[in-house]
Design a protein around this motif. Structure first.
Motif, PDB file in Angstrom:
ATOM      1  N   ASP A   2       0.753  -0.944  -0.389  1.00 46.04           N
ATOM      2  CA  ASP A   2       0.224   0.359   0.145  1.00 46.04           C
ATOM      3  C   ASP A   2       0.884   0.654   0.394  1.00 46.04           C
ATOM      4  N   PHE A   3       2.394   1.195   0.188  1.00 45.37           N
ATOM      5  CA  PHE A   3       3.152   2.278   0.263  1.00 45.37           C
ATOM      6  C   PHE A   3       3.109   2.813  -1.197  1.00 45.37           C
ATOM      7  N   GLY A   4       2.585   2.189  -2.035  1.00 46.36           N
ATOM      8  CA  GLY A   4       2.569   1.895  -3.614  1.00 46.36           C
ATOM      9  C   GLY A   4       4.567   2.737  -4.264  1.00 46.36           C
ATOM     10  N   HIS A   5       4.845   3.984  -5.082  1.00 49.15           N
ATOM     11  CA  HIS A   5       5.501   3.695  -5.802  1.00 49.15           C
ATOM     12  C   HIS A   5       6.582   3.393  -4.459  1.00 49.15           C
ATOM     13  N   CYS A   6       6.164   4.377  -3.073  1.00 46.66           N
ATOM     14  CA  CYS A   6       7.201   4.728  -2.249  1.00 46.66           C
ATOM     15  C   CYS A   6       7.308   3.434  -1.535  1.00 46.66           C
ATOM     16  N   ALA A   7       7.253   2.455  -2.165  1.00 43.92           N
ATOM     17  CA  ALA A   7       7.244   1.042  -1.652  1.00 43.92           C
ATOM     18  C   ALA A   7       8.912   0.428  -1.478  1.00 43.92           C
ATOM     19  N   ALA A   8       9.396   1.202  -2.563  1.00 41.69           N
ATOM     20  CA  ALA A   8      10.865   0.778  -2.452  1.00 41.69           C
ATOM     21  C   ALA A   8      11.701   1.610  -1.681  1.00 41.69           C
ATOM     22  N   ASN A   9      11.542   2.790  -0.953  1.00 44.44           N
ATOM     23  CA  ASN A   9      12.304   3.664  -0.420  1.00 44.44           C
ATOM     24  C   ASN A   9      12.927   2.967   0.454  1.00 44.44           C
ATOM     25  N   PRO A  10      13.818   3.007   0.900  1.00 46.00           N
ATOM     26  CA  PRO A  10      14.335   1.884   1.810  1.00 46.00           C
ATOM     27  C   PRO A  10      13.869   2.730   3.424  1.00 46.00           C
ATOM     28  N   GLY A  11      13.538   1.722   3.796  1.00 47.54           N
ATOM     29  CA  GLY A  11      12.950   1.747   4.961  1.00 47.54           C
ATOM     30  C   GLY A  11      11.530   2.243   5.800  1.00 47.54           C
ATOM     31  N   ASN A  12      11.088   2.941   4.223  1.00 46.68           N
ATOM     32  CA  ASN A  12       9.213   2.501   4.670  1.00 46.68           C
ATOM     33  C   ASN A  12       8.769   0.925   4.062  1.00 46.68           C
ATOM     34  N   ASP A  13       9.036   0.116   3.665  1.00 53.23           N
ATOM     35  CA  ASP A  13       8.356  -1.481   3.267  1.00 53.23           C
ATOM     36  C   ASP A  13       9.392  -2.563   3.803  1.00 53.23           C
ATOM     37  N   ALA A  14      10.091  -3.493   4.859  1.00 50.03           N
ATOM     38  CA  ALA A  14      10.869  -4.214   4.847  1.00 50.03           C
ATOM     39  C   ALA A  14      10.573  -5.625   3.865  1.00 50.03           C
ATOM     40  N   GLY A  15       9.149  -5.970   3.704  1.00 48.14           N
ATOM     41  CA  GLY A  15       8.905  -6.751   2.802  1.00 48.14           C
ATOM     42  C   GLY A  15       9.363  -6.869   1.512  1.00 48.14           C
ATOM     43  N   PHE A  16       8.835  -5.284   0.908  1.00 47.54           N
ATOM     44  CA  PHE A  16       9.813  -5.286  -0.501  1.00 47.54           C
ATOM     45  C   PHE A  16      11.656  -5.394  -0.570  1.00 47.54           C
ATOM     46  N   THR A  17      11.948  -4.697   0.875  1.00 45.10           N
ATOM     47  CA  THR A  17      13.631  -5.037   0.670  1.00 45.10           C
ATOM     48  C   THR A  17      13.654  -6.062   0.859  1.00 45.10           C
ATOM     49  N   ALA A  18      13.050  -7.251   1.590  1.00 46.61           N
ATOM     50  CA  ALA A  18      13.329  -8.690   1.942  1.00 46.61           C
ATOM     51  C   ALA A  18      13.235  -9.271   0.082  1.00 46.61           C
ATOM     52  N   GLN A  19      12.069  -8.918  -0.682  1.00 47.23           N
ATOM     53  CA  GLN A  19      11.529  -9.849  -1.745  1.00 47.23           C
ATOM     54  C   GLN A  19      13.047  -9.460  -2.252  1.00 47.23           C
ATOM     55  N   LEU A  20      13.504  -7.791  -3.015  1.00 45.34           N
ATOM     56  CA  LEU A  20      14.529  -7.202  -3.652  1.00 45.34           C
ATOM     57  C   LEU A  20      15.480  -8.284  -3.847  1.00 45.34           C
ATOM     58  N   ASP A  21      15.722  -7.525  -2.266  1.00 45.12           N
ATOM     59  CA  ASP A  21      17.423  -8.931  -2.442  1.00 45.12           C
ATOM     60  C   ASP A  21      17.425 -10.249  -2.624  1.00 45.12           C
ATOM     61  N   ALA A  22      15.559 -10.956  -2.293  1.00 47.41           N
ATOM     62  CA  ALA A  22      15.873 -12.259  -2.966  1.00 47.41           C
ATOM     63  C   ALA A  22      15.610 -12.333  -4.567  1.00 47.41           C
ATOM     64  N   ASN A  23      15.136 -11.055  -5.522  1.00 48.50           N
ATOM     65  CA  ASN A  23      15.251 -10.943  -6.786  1.00 48.50           C
ATOM     66  C   ASN A  23      17.491 -10.675  -6.791  1.00 48.50           C
ATOM     67  N   ILE A  24      17.347 -10.331  -6.138  1.00 48.39           N
ATOM     68  CA  ILE A  24      19.107  -9.717  -6.547  1.00 48.39           C
ATOM     69  C   ILE A  24      20.026 -10.955  -7.171  1.00 48.39           C
ATOM     70  N   GLN A  25      19.203 -11.402  -5.244  1.00 52.33           N
ATOM     71  CA  GLN A  25      20.195 -12.847  -4.988  1.00 52.33           C
ATOM     72  C   GLN A  25      20.398 -14.129  -6.614  1.00 52.33           C
ATOM     73  N   GLU A  26      19.070 -14.556  -6.466  1.00 54.52           N
ATOM     74  CA  GLU A  26      18.245 -15.177  -7.832  1.00 54.52           C
ATOM     75  C   GLU A  26      19.286 -14.742  -8.988  1.00 54.52           C
ATOM     76  N   LEU A  27      18.948 -13.588  -9.261  1.00 51.93           N
ATOM     77  CA  LEU A  27      19.680 -13.151 -10.430  1.00 51.93           C
ATOM     78  C   LEU A  27      21.427 -12.698 -10.743  1.00 51.93           C
ATOM     79  N   LEU A  28      22.084 -13.404  -9.105  1.00 49.42           N
ATOM     80  CA  LEU A  28      23.573 -13.545  -9.598  1.00 49.42           C
ATOM     81  C   LEU A  28      23.864 -14.668  -9.585  1.00 49.42           C
TER      82      LEU A  28
END
Length: 336
Positions: free
Chosen positions: A310-336
């Motif tokens: 529900d944070f919308g575009h700013c879900a990605a802003n560090p510190g706003n949505d811990a779940g987004f950060t966790a999923q981002l890291d998982a995606n990065i890990q998958e690609l690398l």
């Protein structure tokens, strides 16, 4: 005080639309060490209201992106006040006379930085939030043989008509201030910058963010307090011509622009050979997931992986949505 970034002198940098950016300078900062094989390079361009230091919220010790393992190159967009911009250019391209810059122009400059100054021949990942993510697509289309993976989050390969209209709205709010004077102002158009920030606040978060009072998690008692803060931030920290320069770059965003694809969007996306994960936020008001779903169907092997917030575009802003950060890291890990 010494600056915390380096400058790459580009000279007169040719522009996609014709002409040159005179005496162009690209500002960047690196983290970590280039491996002997040169295979650990991660490029992180900057987003609309960001500079290299704002990217530091997307990596760190123990994260999927870690300077102990990766050579991270954080590169500033033209127009952000650090790389060549209306505010720091002198001569006949200063201020309101600054030339129109495309994402193609930015990536061409970044390519020169990596190849000419750093000797980089391969990029493990290009990733970034918002306008930085748009540059991820551009890298993969412009230099497909160099990029192994991309992860744009809350971004798109082409600025949609609705996104364009949103940007016209914030632009109009700024330019309504008579002090702006067509970009030839003597002092910053403060009232226009405040209006820009207040209008922008309505788009950066979702309807549910305001309806359910999520602004309180960010320290605001009510929506008015958030809007006041965004107005003050833009008035105190941004040059009007810089904001409008990057806004024009954003509005013109299209990986198929230029003589190679001549506007053939499907063919441009089909040319991407990089492994791709697209990570939109389900409630992003200007980079909606539907756009990424269309793109994923056109990029060979792309994974479409939206994140609900529900944070919308700013879900990605560090510190706003811990779940987004966790999923981002998982995606990065998958690609690398």
């Amino acid at each position: 005080m010494s600056r915390d970034y380096e400058i790459f002198e580009l000279g007169d940098h040719p522009l996609l639309g014709g002409g040159v950016l005179k005496g162009a300078q690209l500002a960047y900062k690196t983290y970590g060490t280039l491996s002997p094989a040169g295979d650990n390079v991660v490029v992180m361009p900057t987003f609309y209201t960001g500079s290299h230091d704002r990217n530091e919220g997307f990596f760190g010790p123990g994260r999927a992106l870690d300077p102990a393992r990766h050579f991270i190159v954080s590169v500033n967009l033209f127009g952000n006040g650090v790389s060549s911009s209306p505010s720091n250019t002198t001569g006949d391209q200063a201020g309101g006379n600054f030339p129109h810059i495309t994402l193609h122009d930015n990536i061409a400059a970044q390519h020169r930085l990596l190849t000419e100054r750093m000797g980089v021949t391969q990029i493990a990942l290009v990733t970034g939030w918002s306008m930085a993510g748009c540059q991820s697509y551009q890298w993969a289309v412009q230099y497909p043989d160099m990029v192994r993976a991309i992860l744009p989050f809350c971004a798109s390969a082409r600025t949609s008509p609705h996104n364009f209209v949103f940007l016209e709205g914030v632009k109009a709010a700024l330019c309504a201030d008579p002090v702006w004077n067509g970009g030839h102002y003597d002092t910053q158009p403060i009232e226009g910058l405040k209006a820009f920030g207040r209008v922008y606040a309505g788009w950066a978060f979702s309807q549910a963010f305001y309806r359910d009072g999520l602004y309180q998690q960010l320290g605001y008692d009510n929506p008015a307090a958030l809007m006041d803060d965004w107005a003050t931030d833009h008035a105190e920290n941004w040059d009007a011509n810089n904001l409008l320069c990057k806004l024009a770059t954003w509005q013109a965003g299209d990986v198929s622009a230029g003589p190679v694809f001549n506007g053939d969007f499907k063919t441009a996306l089909g040319s991407i050979t990089a492994r791709t994960i697209l990570m939109p936020c389900t409630r992003d008001l200007y980079f909606p997931p539907e756009d990424n779903e269309i793109e994923a169907a056109l990029i060979p092997g792309a994974i479409f992986r939206p994140y609900a917030s529900d944070f919308g575009h700013c879900a990605a802003n560090p510190g706003n949505d811990a779940g987004f950060t966790a999923q981002l890291d998982a995606n990065i890990q998958e690609l690398l």
